[in-house]
Scaffold this motif. Structure first.
Motif, PDB file in Angstrom:
ATOM      1  N   ASP A  86    -117.254  59.657  36.500  1.00 33.72           N
ATOM      2  CA  ASP A  86    -117.258  58.039  36.258  1.00 33.72           C
ATOM      3  C   ASP A  86    -115.918  57.488  36.647  1.00 33.72           C
ATOM      4  O   ASP A  86    -115.966  56.490  37.230  1.00 33.72           O
ATOM      5  CB  ASP A  86    -117.620  57.818  34.766  1.00 33.72           C
ATOM      6  CG  ASP A  86    -119.084  57.753  34.662  1.00 33.72           C
ATOM      7  OD1 ASP A  86    -119.879  57.410  35.564  1.00 33.72           O
ATOM      8  OD2 ASP A  86    -119.658  58.390  33.446  1.00 33.72           O
ATOM      9  N   GLU A  87    -114.851  58.409  36.206  1.00 32.26           N
ATOM     10  CA  GLU A  87    -113.626  57.643  36.314  1.00 32.26           C
ATOM     11  C   GLU A  87    -113.112  57.636  37.743  1.00 32.26           C
ATOM     12  O   GLU A  87    -112.545  56.589  38.374  1.00 32.26           O
ATOM     13  CB  GLU A  87    -112.679  58.466  35.711  1.00 32.26           C
ATOM     14  CG  GLU A  87    -111.234  58.103  35.722  1.00 32.26           C
ATOM     15  CD  GLU A  87    -110.317  58.972  34.530  1.00 32.26           C
ATOM     16  OE1 GLU A  87    -109.221  59.244  35.306  1.00 32.26           O
ATOM     17  OE2 GLU A  87    -110.493  58.995  33.660  1.00 32.26           O
ATOM     18  N   LEU A 127    -114.577  52.926  33.987  1.00 33.25           N
ATOM     19  CA  LEU A 127    -113.717  53.307  32.908  1.00 33.25           C
ATOM     20  C   LEU A 127    -114.226  52.905  31.457  1.00 33.25           C
ATOM     21  O   LEU A 127    -115.261  52.307  31.460  1.00 33.25           O
ATOM     22  CB  LEU A 127    -112.378  52.468  33.318  1.00 33.25           C
ATOM     23  CG  LEU A 127    -111.821  52.548  34.610  1.00 33.25           C
ATOM     24  CD1 LEU A 127    -110.684  51.887  34.999  1.00 33.25           C
ATOM     25  CD2 LEU A 127    -111.556  53.991  35.003  1.00 33.25           C
ATOM     26  N   ASN A 128    -113.595  53.360  30.598  1.00 29.82           N
ATOM     27  CA  ASN A 128    -113.880  53.051  29.517  1.00 29.82           C
ATOM     28  C   ASN A 128    -115.358  53.576  28.659  1.00 29.82           C
ATOM     29  O   ASN A 128    -115.897  52.937  28.008  1.00 29.82           O
ATOM     30  CB  ASN A 128    -113.617  51.590  29.038  1.00 29.82           C
ATOM     31  CG  ASN A 128    -112.407  51.121  29.161  1.00 29.82           C
ATOM     32  OD1 ASN A 128    -111.400  51.884  29.113  1.00 29.82           O
ATOM     33  ND2 ASN A 128    -112.017  49.827  29.631  1.00 29.82           N
ATOM     34  N   VAL A 129    -115.686  54.762  29.274  1.00 29.45           N
ATOM     35  CA  VAL A 129    -116.780  55.105  28.509  1.00 29.45           C
ATOM     36  C   VAL A 129    -116.505  55.816  27.219  1.00 29.45           C
ATOM     37  O   VAL A 129    -115.540  56.446  27.065  1.00 29.45           O
ATOM     38  CB  VAL A 129    -117.240  56.573  29.426  1.00 29.45           C
ATOM     39  CG1 VAL A 129    -118.542  57.150  28.808  1.00 29.45           C
ATOM     40  CG2 VAL A 129    -117.731  55.853  30.835  1.00 29.45           C
ATOM     41  N   VAL A 130    -117.380  55.411  26.441  1.00 30.87           N
ATOM     42  CA  VAL A 130    -117.122  55.636  24.954  1.00 30.87           C
ATOM     43  C   VAL A 130    -117.622  56.856  24.373  1.00 30.87           C
ATOM     44  O   VAL A 130    -116.918  57.762  23.756  1.00 30.87           O
ATOM     45  CB  VAL A 130    -117.745  54.346  23.941  1.00 30.87           C
ATOM     46  CG1 VAL A 130    -117.619  54.847  22.463  1.00 30.87           C
ATOM     47  CG2 VAL A 130    -117.258  53.109  24.347  1.00 30.87           C
ATOM     48  N   TYR A 134    -116.985  46.738  38.955  1.00 31.31           N
ATOM     49  CA  TYR A 134    -117.210  48.174  38.627  1.00 31.31           C
ATOM     50  C   TYR A 134    -116.294  48.607  37.470  1.00 31.31           C
ATOM     51  O   TYR A 134    -116.391  49.862  36.993  1.00 31.31           O
ATOM     52  CB  TYR A 134    -117.053  49.062  39.822  1.00 31.31           C
ATOM     53  CG  TYR A 134    -117.945  48.810  40.965  1.00 31.31           C
ATOM     54  CD1 TYR A 134    -119.121  49.262  40.806  1.00 31.31           C
ATOM     55  CD2 TYR A 134    -117.608  48.308  42.095  1.00 31.31           C
ATOM     56  CE1 TYR A 134    -120.010  49.063  41.963  1.00 31.31           C
ATOM     57  CE2 TYR A 134    -118.239  47.774  43.238  1.00 31.31           C
ATOM     58  CZ  TYR A 134    -119.673  48.219  43.120  1.00 31.31           C
ATOM     59  OH  TYR A 134    -120.487  48.021  44.027  1.00 31.31           O
ATOM     60  N   VAL A 135    -115.432  47.883  36.859  1.00 30.62           N
ATOM     61  CA  VAL A 135    -114.500  48.355  35.853  1.00 30.62           C
ATOM     62  C   VAL A 135    -114.998  47.936  34.637  1.00 30.62           C
ATOM     63  O   VAL A 135    -115.077  46.717  34.142  1.00 30.62           O
ATOM     64  CB  VAL A 135    -112.967  47.695  35.901  1.00 30.62           C
ATOM     65  CG1 VAL A 135    -112.176  48.258  34.886  1.00 30.62           C
ATOM     66  CG2 VAL A 135    -112.645  47.996  37.216  1.00 30.62           C
ATOM     67  N   THR A 148    -104.576  57.041  41.991  1.00 33.09           N
ATOM     68  CA  THR A 148    -105.980  57.774  42.382  1.00 33.09           C
ATOM     69  C   THR A 148    -105.708  59.265  42.116  1.00 33.09           C
ATOM     70  O   THR A 148    -104.782  59.893  42.152  1.00 33.09           O
ATOM     71  CB  THR A 148    -105.946  57.609  44.005  1.00 33.09           C
ATOM     72  OG1 THR A 148    -104.643  58.190  44.620  1.00 33.09           O
ATOM     73  CG2 THR A 148    -106.070  56.143  44.226  1.00 33.09           C
ATOM     74  N   PRO A 149    -107.152  59.683  41.722  1.00 33.66           N
ATOM     75  CA  PRO A 149    -107.256  61.049  41.459  1.00 33.66           C
ATOM     76  C   PRO A 149    -106.572  62.144  42.587  1.00 33.66           C
ATOM     77  O   PRO A 149    -105.782  62.805  41.986  1.00 33.66           O
ATOM     78  CB  PRO A 149    -108.449  61.144  41.202  1.00 33.66           C
ATOM     79  CG  PRO A 149    -109.048  60.219  40.893  1.00 33.66           C
ATOM     80  CD  PRO A 149    -108.289  58.955  41.492  1.00 33.66           C
TER      81      PRO A 149
END
Length: 377
Positions: free
Chosen positions: A41-42, A47-50, A151-152, A253-254
């Protein structure tokens, strides 16, 4: 047996998730549900998945609709899973309509209408503060911001400020902004954070104004043109407990982060040389990069990118730096090389706006090298 597959994050599980799974199950005899990992997801900007992955999987299982739950962790997995499990129908919510039509070569694709009035984003709003982001400026960079912003998670685009009201109005109409204004004071009443998207020479003043109004700041590169100005901005941000970041996306970026980790692990030995290039041939002659003799030029425009891997890998304590460049008639550097000497290692940052070169990143060590082709940034 008709096999159906669907995917999702299923964060803060709600009625919409339940109904979609219920309808997906009704389409066949066997339902496979793919739940995305946090890292996946990241990487795709969500972002900010709980909820944790295990919590999200458990919530899907509790519905009783899923005959099998799998984990989605990489791009391209949907095709792999469809073939692996012999899937007949691929199902996703209607907000993705058309995005996965390429899968029709492998199975039937259906988009189910989302349950109106409920979403994970809405639940986050009730549980967590959503950051209202505003844009200062309405030019090229601002236009690139809008499509990405949706998307954020945890952020909503609020509106735009431009002292030239007609430019702000036109931008707001095209981008469907909630508001637009040429009044800077009014602008700050609508937002929690700003992205400074104005020409380089105005970065410092607008960033400072926003910080003094208690707003977080994302500032396009280069964050300032003078060291003292940058130091002042970071001092204000620290004193007020605010976030101040330069919008140099490569740094976050990853792929770039993993590259740094790989090099720092010692896999290529001690670093002796770093070469980083970013060049483009800009066709328009009236563009600011080619017309502003004080704030334009290739190194001002792209030097932040090419110096990033050099400073990250070799540090900021270089012994000397030397510039060589080709300049236009108005004094603007059209092609520049910056040579850094660290004593035991060297580096070259190469930029161009009227000369094209191979835009690679090359890291040379005592035991090997890493070559990253363009566009490495």
């Amino acid at each position: 047996m008709v096999k159906v597959i669907t995917y999702g994050t299923y964060d803060l599980f709600h009625e919409g998730h339940y109904r979609l799974l219920q309808r997906a199950k009704a389409l066949g005899d066997y339902l496979i549900v793919g739940v995305t990992t946090e890292s996946f997801d990241e990487a795709r900007g969500k972002l900010n998945v709980v909820d944790s992955l295990m919590t999200r999987i458990e919530n899907v299982k509790k519905t009783g609709f899923a005959d099998e739950v799998i984990v989605e962790d990489h791009v391209g997995q949907k095709v792999e899973d469809i073939q692996k499990y012999g899937v007949d129908i691929f199902v996703l919510g209607s907000d993705w309509t058309g995005k996965f039509d390429y899968l029709k070569d492998f199975c039937e694709v259906r988009y189910l209408e989302r349950t109106k009035g409920v979403s994970s984003t809405m639940k986050r709003i009730s549980n967590n503060k959503i950051i209202r982001m505003g844009l200062i400026g309405s030019g090229r960079i601002a236009r690139r911001f809008i499509p990405e912003a949706k998307y954020v998670s945890g952020m909503e685009f609020a509106g735009v400020f431009n002292p030239h009201i007609e430019s702000a109005r036109k931008f707001a109409e095209e981008m469907d902004c909630d508001f637009y204004t040429d009044n800077e004071e009014e602008f700050y009443t609508h937002v929690d954070a700003v992205d400074v998207c104005v020409p380089h020479q105005f970065h410092y003043q607008y960033a400072k104004n926003a910080l003094l109004h208690g707003k977080h700041v994302l500032c396009e590169k280069p964050i300032t043109l003078k060291k003292a100005e940058a130091e002042e901005l970071f001092k204000i941000a620290e004193e007020k407990g605010l976030i101040l970041m330069e919008a140099l996306k490569t740094a976050y970026t990853p792929g770039f982060i993993r590259l740094l980790s790989m090099v720092q692990s010692g896999i290529i030995g001690e670093i002796r040389d770093v070469e980083a290039a970013f060049t483009r041939i800009i066709p328009k002659m009236n563009i600011r990069e080619l017309t502003d003799p004080v704030n334009g030029g290739s190194f001002t425009e792209y030097g932040s990118y090419t110096m990033l891997p050099i400073i990250k890998l070799l540090g900021k304590d270089f012994k000397s730096v030397r510039f060589e460049c080709f300049k236009g008639e108005n004094g603007i550097d059209l092609y520049t090389k910056a040579y850094f000497n660290y004593g035991s290692s060297i580096a070259t940052a190469k930029t161009g706006i009227k000369v094209k070169s191979d835009g690679h990143l090359l890291i040379s060590g005592t035991r090997g090298y890493i070559f990253v082709p363009a566009p490495w940034w």
